[in-house]
Design an enzyme around this catalytic site. Structure first.
Site, short mmCIF file in Angstrom:
data_model
loop_
_atom_site.label_atom_id
_atom_site.label_comp_id
_atom_site.label_asym_id
_atom_site.label_seq_id
_atom_site.Cartn_x
_atom_site.Cartn_y
_atom_site.Cartn_z
N LYS A 288 4.15 0.99 -15.38
CA LYS A 288 3.32 0.92 -13.83
C LYS A 288 1.36 0.41 -14.52
O LYS A 288 1.49 -0.41 -13.63
CB LYS A 288 3.69 1.63 -13.17
N LEU B 159 1.51 11.05 -4.41
CA LEU B 159 0.51 10.95 -4.33
C LEU B 159 -1.30 9.93 -5.13
O LEU B 159 -0.93 9.24 -5.87
CB LEU B 159 -0.21 12.46 -5.24
N PRO B 160 -1.71 9.92 -4.42
CA PRO B 160 -3.50 9.18 -4.53
C PRO B 160 -3.83 8.77 -6.12
O PRO B 160 -3.85 7.96 -6.38
CB PRO B 160 -4.34 9.59 -3.61
N THR C 60 0.93 6.61 -9.44
CA THR C 60 0.08 5.70 -10.42
C THR C 60 -0.48 6.19 -11.28
O THR C 60 -1.27 6.05 -10.70
CB THR C 60 0.64 4.60 -10.15
N LYS D 247 -8.68 1.61 -8.66
CA LYS D 247 -7.81 2.80 -9.45
C LYS D 247 -6.86 2.45 -10.37
O LYS D 247 -7.50 2.48 -11.93
CB LYS D 247 -7.78 3.23 -8.61
#
Length: 298
Positions: free
Chosen positions: A174, A68-69, A99, A242
């Protein structure tokens, strides 16, 4: 593999859909789900069944992967009324590949464990091409026994699996990885545009740099399409910005200053303001080329 492992993939964007297709080809029983009906229909047209509801997609699934974003989407999908934690079968293993901020991962994992579900924190390194080919690098946070049980599934995503510690630690790794990668990319784009402006042929410049000490995996992977004018999004500039913001947030929580990462994030923000949103992160090269032309009067 012995029998078919049942897997649900929640979130069918570039990464999720590529992973679902890869798993299906490797013999897994895969069911997809996405909030967007058109996305579900597109995956179904490629041969992977997509549930009409999240409940349908999760029913009978031993493993549930979410890609998912951002953290808000993960919280909503995992914690919301009729979300993954509520709907997953008893004893299922929930694996988040997104992430996101480590605190969000720990929050959803705690709630899942309270319900008796198993959890792994598994962000990946690599893009849609690697996801489709099963060549991702998997960073895994969680209990060793849960990881061992899920290893055949994770190895189908990529042969390299690195256990980072407890849930949340893989998200840290990550975000740090992406901070480094995007810093490398930014400096490469700035320096490369300077080399071009000083008269070196672009192809020659890339050939030499790709074998020299200044190279990085990000440079050698992302520059070839860019040099052909291809800025189609393999990893969107918005997602890169992001992820950089996540790194700064982690630093603030720790109470430390990260001036280099702060500058990198600021320059990514400038690229978005200058209209490069929706393109691959390597569109920074186009931004710097334009700046060099304007500043050098060329």
């Amino acid at each position: 593999m012995m029998g078919k492992q049942t897997v649900a993939v929640v979130g069918l964007g570039q990464m999720g859909s590529a992973m679902a297709l890869n798993l299906r080809e490797k013999g897994f029983d895969v069911m997809g789900w996405d909030i967007d009906p058109a996305t579900r229909k597109r995956l179904a047209s490629q041969g992977v069944t997509a549930g009409s509801t999240l409940a349908e997609a999760l029913q009978g699934r031993a493993y549930v992967l979410s890609s998912l974003p951002n953290g808000a989407c993960v919280r909503q999908s995992w914690l919301g009324k009729e979300g993954m934690i509520e709907l997953a079968d008893a004893g299922a293993t929930l694996i988040d590949l997104s992430t996101i901020e480590p605190s969000a991962m720990r929050e959803v994992a705690s709630r899942a464990v309270q319900r008796g579900l198993k959890v792994l924190d598994c962000p990946v390194s690599g893009g849609p091409v690697e996801a489709r080919a099963g060549r991702l690098i998997v960073m895994a946070g969680g209990e060793a026994a849960v990881l061992a049980q899920a290893r055949p599934l994770l190895e189908a995503l990529g042969p390299t699996i690195r256990h980072t510690g407890e849930v949340g630690t893989a998200k840290v790794v990550k975000v740090i990885n992406n901070t480094m990668a995007m810093g490398n990319l930014l400096v490469a784009c700035e320096a490369f545009s300077l080399g071009e402006a000083l008269g070196v042929d672009s192809a020659t410049l890339f050939d030499v740099l790709s074998e020299s000490g200044g190279r990085s995996m990000t440079f050698t992977k992302r520059f070839p399409p860019a040099l052909m004018g291809d800025f189609e999004p393999r990893f969107k500039l918005e997602l890169a910005e992001k992820d950089l913001a996540l790194g700064l947030s982690m630093a603030r929580e720790l109470g430390v200053q990260v001036p280099a990462a702060t500058l990198v994030r600021s320059l990514f923000g400038q690229a978005l303001e200058e209209g490069y949103g929706g393109k691959d992160a390597v569109a920074l090269l186009a931004m710097y080329r334009d700046r060099v032309r304007r500043q050098a009067g060329k």
